[in-house]
Design an enzyme around this catalytic site. Structure first.
Site, PDB file in Angstrom:
ATOM      1  N   CYS A   1     -51.059 -10.590 -43.201  1.00 50.30           N
ATOM      2  CA  CYS A   1     -50.487 -11.871 -42.708  1.00 50.30           C
ATOM      3  C   CYS A   1     -51.343 -13.040 -42.043  1.00 50.30           C
ATOM      4  CB  CYS A   1     -49.374 -11.453 -41.621  1.00 50.30           C
ATOM      5  SG  CYS A   1     -50.077 -10.993 -39.969  1.00 50.30           S
TER       6      CYS A   1
ATOM      7  N   CYS B   1     -46.801  -7.862 -38.520  1.00 49.45           N
ATOM      8  CA  CYS B   1     -46.436  -7.538 -39.899  1.00 49.45           C
ATOM      9  C   CYS B   1     -46.531  -6.102 -40.048  1.00 49.45           C
ATOM     10  CB  CYS B   1     -47.170  -8.038 -40.863  1.00 49.45           C
ATOM     11  SG  CYS B   1     -48.899  -7.500 -41.232  1.00 49.45           S
TER      12      CYS B   1
ATOM     13  N   CYS C   1     -63.164  -5.932 -30.979  1.00 49.72           N
ATOM     14  CA  CYS C   1     -62.504  -6.006 -29.622  1.00 49.72           C
ATOM     15  C   CYS C   1     -61.190  -6.660 -29.804  1.00 49.72           C
ATOM     16  CB  CYS C   1     -63.555  -6.901 -28.728  1.00 49.72           C
ATOM     17  SG  CYS C   1     -62.947  -7.040 -27.265  1.00 49.72           S
TER      18      CYS C   1
ATOM     19  N   CYS D   1     -55.690 -10.292 -39.322  1.00 52.17           N
ATOM     20  CA  CYS D   1     -54.843  -9.462 -40.101  1.00 52.17           C
ATOM     21  C   CYS D   1     -55.118  -9.748 -41.789  1.00 52.17           C
ATOM     22  CB  CYS D   1     -53.494  -9.348 -39.799  1.00 52.17           C
ATOM     23  SG  CYS D   1     -52.442  -8.248 -40.998  1.00 52.17           S
TER      24      CYS D   1
ATOM     25  N   CYS E   1     -50.819  -3.947 -37.204  1.00 54.53           N
ATOM     26  CA  CYS E   1     -50.699  -5.411 -36.907  1.00 54.53           C
ATOM     27  C   CYS E   1     -49.429  -5.549 -35.941  1.00 54.53           C
ATOM     28  CB  CYS E   1     -50.539  -6.234 -38.092  1.00 54.53           C
ATOM     29  SG  CYS E   1     -50.355  -8.065 -37.911  1.00 54.53           S
TER      30      CYS E   1
END
Length: 131
Positions: free
Chosen positions: A99, A50, A120, A96, A47
């Protein structure tokens, strides 16, 4: 929803800079513009907000869409799937799981993959760590 990593929107804005609009406001980068689109090294995609692990390079494939695409996440809890009814259509938004930052969208049109799924993702929503 409560996430493992939580910050104020001002903290996210300060930390993410130009990536804020994609990760926290669900914007989309232009197709074919992302630095990770053509990434071929072995490693882990994380991510961009985070650093949580999201996808392994072995699950990446060339979907021809202009965005990095994956057929599965590192584990089901790595991402959160949410119904997105913006733009006059129904899609599945991918967030995510750690987070809550926006990563991209999930489509079920990747018939050439083991799962049939195409995560995607925006390049700007991801980080990459070579293994």
């Amino acid at each position: 929803m409560t996430y493992q990593v939580e910050k104020t929107e001002q903290q996210w804005r300060d930390e993410l800079g130009d990536r804020y609009s994609i990760l926290r406001e669900a914007a989309t980068e232009r197709p074919w513009s992302g630095a990770l689109l053509d990434e071929k090294r072995e490693g882990t995609y994380t991510c961009g907000a985070c650093n949580a692990e999201l996808f392994r390079s072995g699950a990446k494939f060339d979907s021809g869409s202009g965005w990095p695409s994956f057929f599965e996440s590192v584990n089901p809890d790595a991402v959160e799937l949410k119904t997105d009814k913006s733009l006059g259509m129904v899609r599945t938004e991918v967030l995510c799981g750690t987070c809550g930052s926006h990563l991209g969208h999930l489509f079920d049109d990747a018939y050439q993959t083991p799962t049939g799924d195409r995560f995607c993702m925006n390049s700007l929503s991801l980080g990459f760590t070579e293994s």
